[in-house]
Structures are given as structure tokens and as C-alpha cells.
Design an enzyme around this catalytic site. Structure first.
Site, PDB file in Angstrom:
ATOM      1  N   VAL A  13       0.834  -1.202   0.000  1.00  0.00           N
ATOM      2  CA  VAL A  13       0.000   0.000   0.000  1.00  0.00           C
ATOM      3  C   VAL A  13       0.874   1.260   0.000  1.00  0.00           C
ATOM      4  O   VAL A  13       0.615   2.219  -0.743  1.00  0.00           O
ATOM      5  CB  VAL A  13      -0.963  -0.007   1.211  1.00  0.00           C
ATOM      6  CG1 VAL A  13      -1.852   1.213   1.181  1.00  0.00           C
ATOM      7  CG2 VAL A  13      -1.801  -1.285   1.214  1.00  0.00           C
ATOM      8  N   VAL A 131     -11.385  -0.258   5.360  1.00  0.00           N
ATOM      9  CA  VAL A 131     -12.555  -1.092   5.066  1.00  0.00           C
ATOM     10  C   VAL A 131     -12.830  -1.073   3.569  1.00  0.00           C
ATOM     11  O   VAL A 131     -13.052  -0.004   2.984  1.00  0.00           O
ATOM     12  CB  VAL A 131     -13.813  -0.590   5.811  1.00  0.00           C
ATOM     13  CG1 VAL A 131     -15.002  -1.498   5.517  1.00  0.00           C
ATOM     14  CG2 VAL A 131     -13.561  -0.515   7.307  1.00  0.00           C
ATOM     15  N   GLY A 133     -11.068  -1.505   0.805  1.00  0.00           N
ATOM     16  CA  GLY A 133     -10.112  -0.946  -0.165  1.00  0.00           C
ATOM     17  C   GLY A 133     -10.526   0.357  -0.793  1.00  0.00           C
ATOM     18  O   GLY A 133     -10.555   1.413  -0.148  1.00  0.00           O
ATOM     19  N   LYS A 204     -13.356  -5.256   9.908  1.00  0.00           N
ATOM     20  CA  LYS A 204     -13.985  -4.241   9.045  1.00  0.00           C
ATOM     21  C   LYS A 204     -15.445  -4.034   9.454  1.00  0.00           C
ATOM     22  O   LYS A 204     -15.937  -2.900   9.488  1.00  0.00           O
ATOM     23  CB  LYS A 204     -13.885  -4.681   7.577  1.00  0.00           C
ATOM     24  CG  LYS A 204     -12.433  -4.742   7.078  1.00  0.00           C
ATOM     25  CD  LYS A 204     -12.347  -5.483   5.746  1.00  0.00           C
ATOM     26  CE  LYS A 204     -10.909  -5.593   5.260  1.00  0.00           C
ATOM     27  NZ  LYS A 204     -10.753  -6.508   4.128  1.00  0.00           N
TER      28      LYS A 204
END
Ligand code: NAP
Ligand code: HSE
Length: 435
Positions: A13, A131, A133, A204
Site C-alpha cells: 500500500v 474497510v 479498499g 472491518k
């Protein structure tokens, strides 16, 4: 005017965030009105290969070059895990830096502490990427649906398990084969436990529930069940009944005073439902607001660039609001003020339809003794199918769909059925009718 960013982590990321900030600098500058610059990125290993080549001098192994660095206004925590991520975030807030994080495990565990520290320091903690992506579901709940009392949330929140389930369903693969394929394709981790046991999606779901209802459920109080016990045969029976199987995250508030129903488990859902068509690594969330009605969001739930898209969106929002709103006028952090921790409904109180599969000895009287147990426990059967197994034996698969029943009654019935020597295996999958 310039907004300087520091990264804690330059993995999948982090490298995606660096790539977007570099390659879209003009676009971001136009949208914000001033440039965003990446100043420093903390890693463990300076010599590791990177998915996007860092600028010379960007990487460091010294956290003090990011956390508390007076040149850096926004710290993005993209390292994962509970510690040292928690300590770094708290220190950054104390030092007056805003925080963006994708770390759902940390927020679901220490969210209250972090949010309280942010409020005390009058700084933001943003977590859109934590949560689903790329899907802007946090912003939708915080802002777009602010006028709504949220009645329910229901979604597919883990890409790895959705990929495995899709392959089992469409290609008749076993769980083990579909998992191996997901690992080879780079979707599943070498240790896939958090995904396949449901913990990642549960984190999530806890965060979405906190935003929707002001209640951060403890994971230990939630019903969390993964996909490891699903078998190809269950997908075939599901299709026969007009259902598909999904790992479903559900939370709903039946009454303003609670309790909150919050559960994560495989579920059969009608094949025509919108969520049934969400396949592969895609995620989706359906939200019901009292004024909005149903909202359906779908998109990429993971991956370098989809996740980076949400992180950079948060960076832009933090930079913009802190320029526009003076610190004394900053609004409170929406949705996190009324958290209570003791209102999660016990799963025994759930009132659902159930799919049950038994391996039973094929002789007269077995079916009537099984249906007798259900009757005594107040469970009404909607459909029954019996199929002989191949190669042919005296044991057959008996599949039952129930009408709505209390989970407590069902479990008591199953406990009684377990003592019968004409039954040697049983499986339970909940059915979500969305009625
Ligand atoms: P990753 O590829 O494993 O990257 C983690 C990065 O953090 C690496 O650069 C690593 O340094 C660094 N790091 C870890 N521990 C450190 C420590 N103690 N000190 C210094 N640096 C440390 O992880 P990722 O997939 O990018 O995920 C990052 C976060 O985003 C996690 O919270 C994850 O749950 C969340 N997330 C990920 C995705 C996804 O699709 N991957 C989607 C949504 C959310 P080295 O590179 O030197 O080892
Ligand atoms: N392991 C997670 C998934 C990554 O498969 O959805 C995104 O949170």
C-alpha cells in the site's frame, strides 16, 4: 502552501501511495489548490525490493524522521499490526500531526484510545482504506448518510475469501485447492488465517458498525465464523435451492436502544440478490438508512492501487479541511462519540432461516426421528432433500431448510441430533433472505 506526508511503511500500500503522489501530482495539486509532497517513509529493510522505486533518500529506518517531524503534517500508517503502529500513531497525534491509516486490526482493537487521543489533540484520524479498499464506504457513512438512522449493513468485506468461494462455487474446487490458487495468484497471504477464519472481515464489520450505530463491537462478542468448513457439495445444494454462498458481514439495529446484531459467517443468499453477483476479489456493501433506503457500493476491496486510492483521498481531505476550518471550529469526529461496548446481541437470540446437511444412515424411521427432534424444539422445516452418495453406500446426504427459527432452539435440536447413531456428520449454514 504545501502539505508534507510521512509514511510508516512502504510495502504494497505504501508504494501505491508513493506512486499516486508522484505520478498524479498535477491532478492532486489542482484538486487541492497546493502540492502534496512525500517527505519520508519508514521501513525495516532499506535494501528490500519495492513495487514503486522510492526517491533517493526517501526511505529511513528511524521512526523519528516521520513521527513528530515538524516538517510533516500528515502521517500515513501503512505498516500493519498492533505494535509499534499504535504507539507511533498516538505519538504523531500528540505531536500535532494528522493520521491516515489502513489498519483495520489496530482500529478494531484500539480504536477508542486512538479516536480519543485525536479528539484531545484536535487532529484527524482518517481510515477510508481500512474497510473495503477503494470503496468510499467510510465517507458515505460519515457524511453522505449523516441524516440517516442506519438500520442495517450487509456486505462482502474480504477479497481473498470471496475469490475462494467464487472458485469453489463456479468451478467445483475444494477449499484447499481454491486457497492454493488464491495464494499462487497473490491474493491470499502465505498465512491466510486472518482471512479464511473471518477475522479480517470481522475487524472491518466492527468499524462499519461503529460509524453506523456509534457502537464499536468487541470482536470477542461478535459471532465470527470463516469459510474453512465449506464443501463443494454445499455449493451444489445451494444452487438447487436458488441460493449462492457468500461470507457475509451483517449488522443491524432493530431498536434505537439496541441490542446490536452483528455477525460474520458464511450465508446462503438468493441467487438474484445484488450481493450474489459480487464475485472474485470484489467487495460490496449494502446500507439501509431510514431516509435513504438501500445504498449499494461495490469495488476493489484490496490491492496496491485500489487501497492507495483511498489513502490519498484521505490525505487530500485532511489537507483541505485543516486549511479551511480553523482549529477552534473543527467539528467533532462524526460517529465515534457515543460508543458503548456492551450492547452486542448474543447469537443465540438470532432469528434466521437455516440450511442443515446431515450424513444419515438410510433406513426406515430415520427421517421421522430427525423431524421429531426439530418439532420438539419448535423448528419448522421448509424443504427436505435426500441424496444417495457416490459410491453408493448405506449413508445418504439429508438436507433440510428451516423456516425462521431462534438460533438457541436450533442449537439445542442439533445437540440432541448429535447423540443419534444414525447421524455421523452435520453442517449448518445460515440463510439470509433479506426480507
Ligand atoms: P506490507 O506489504 O507487509 O508492508 C508493510 C510495510 O511496513 C513494509 O514496508 C515494512 O517494511 C513496514 N514495516 C512493518 N513493520 C515495521 C516496523 N516495525 N518498523 C518499520 N517498518 C515496518 O503490508 P501492506 O499490504 O502494504 O498493508 C499495510 C496496511 O494496509 C495493513 O494494515 C493492511 O491491513 C492494510 N491494508 C492492506 C491492503 C492490501 O491490499 N495489501 C488493503 C487494505 C488495507 P519492510 O518493507 O522493510 O519490511
Ligand atoms: N486480506 C484482505 C482481503 C486485504 O483479502 O480483502 C484487504 O483488507
Amino acid at each position: 502552501m504545501i502539505t508534507n506526508i510521512g509514511l510508516l511503511g512502504y510495502g504494497h500500500v505504501g508504494a501505491g501511495v508513493a506512486k499516486l503522489i508522484k505520478t498524479e501530482s498535477e491532478l492532486l495539486g489542482d484538486k487541492l489548490g497546493w502540492p502534496i509532497r512525500l517527505k519520508k517513509a519508514l521501513v525495516r529493510d532499506l535494501s528490500a525490493a519495492r513495487n514503486f522505486e522510492p526517491e533517493p533518500g526517501l526511505l529511513t529506518t528511524n521512526p523519528d524522521e516521520v513521527v513528530g517531524n515538524p516538517d510533516i503534517q500528515v502521517v500515513c500508517e501503512l505498516m500493519g499490526g498492533l505494535e509499534p503502529a499504535r504507539t507511533y500513531i498516538l505519538k504523531a497525534l500528540e505531536a500535532g500531526q494528522h493520521v491516515v491509516t489502513a489498519n483495520k486490526a489496530l482500529l478494531a482493537t484500539h480504536g477508542m484510545e486512538i479516536i480519543n487521543k485525536a479528539a484531545e489533540a484536535n487532529r484527524d484520524v482518517m481510515f477510508e482504506a481500512a474497510v473495503a479498499g477503494a470503496i468510499p464506504v467510510i465517507r458515505t457513512l460519515k457524511e453522505g448518510l449523516a441524516a440517516n438512522r442506519i438500520q442495517s449493513l450487509c456486505g462482502i468485506l474480504n477479497g481473498t475469501t470471496n475469490y475462494i468461494i467464487t472458485r469453489m462455487s463456479q468451478n467445483n474446487l475444494s477449499f484447499e485447492d481454491a486457497l492454493r490458487e488464491a495464494q499462487e495468484a497473490g491474493y491470499a497471504e502465505a498465512d491466510p488465517a486472518a482471512d479464511v477464519e473471518g477475522l479480517d472481515a470481522a475487524h472491518k464489520l466492527a468499524l462499519l458498525s461503529a460509524l453506523a450505530y456509534g457502537v464499536l463491537p468487541k470482536i470477542s462478542e461478535m459471532h465470527v465464523e470463516g469459510i474453512t468448513k465449506l464443501e463443494p457439495m454445499d455449493f451444489a445444494f445451494a444452487a438447487e435451492f436458488g441460493y449462492v454462498i457468500k461470507l457475509l458481514a451483517v449488522s443491524s439495529l432493530h431498536d434505537a436502544q439496541g441490542p446490536l446484531e452483528v455477525r460474520l459467517h458464511p450465508a446462503m443468499i438468493p441467487a438474484g440478490h445484488l450481493l450474489a453477483g459480487v464475485n472474485g476479489t470484489m467487495n460490496a456493501i449494502m446500507i439501509k438508512g431510514h431516509a435513504s433506503g438501500d445504498i449499494f457500493l461495490s469495488g476493489r476491496g484490496a490491492g496496491m492501487m485500489p487501497t492507495a486510492s483511498s489513502v490519498v483521498g484521505d490525505i487530500v481531505e485532511v489537507a483541505r479541511t485543516h486549511q479551511i476550518v480553523s482549529s477552534s471550529l473543527r467539528p467533532p469526529l462524526l460517529g465515534w462519540r457515543t460508543l458503548k461496548n456492551d450492547v452486542v446481541m448474543c447469537m443465540n437470540e438470532a432469528n434466521l432461516n437455516y440450511y442443515l446437511r446431515f450424513r444419515v444412515f438410510d433406513k426406515p424411521g430415520v427421517l421421522s426421528s430427525i423431524s421429531g427432534v426439530f418439532g420438539r424444539h419448535n423448528i419448522s422445516l421448509a424443504q427436505v432433500i435426500q441424496k444417495s452418495q457416490s459410491p453408493k453406500t448405506d449413508w445418504v446426504s439429508l438436507v433440510v431448510l428451516t423456516h425462521k427459527a431462534k438460533e438457541r432452539d436450533l442449537l439445542e435440536a442439533l445437540a440432541e441430533l448429535k447423540t443419534m447413531d444414525t447421524i455421523d456428520d452435520m453442517r449448518l449454514i445460515r440463510v439470509e433472505e433479506f426480507l
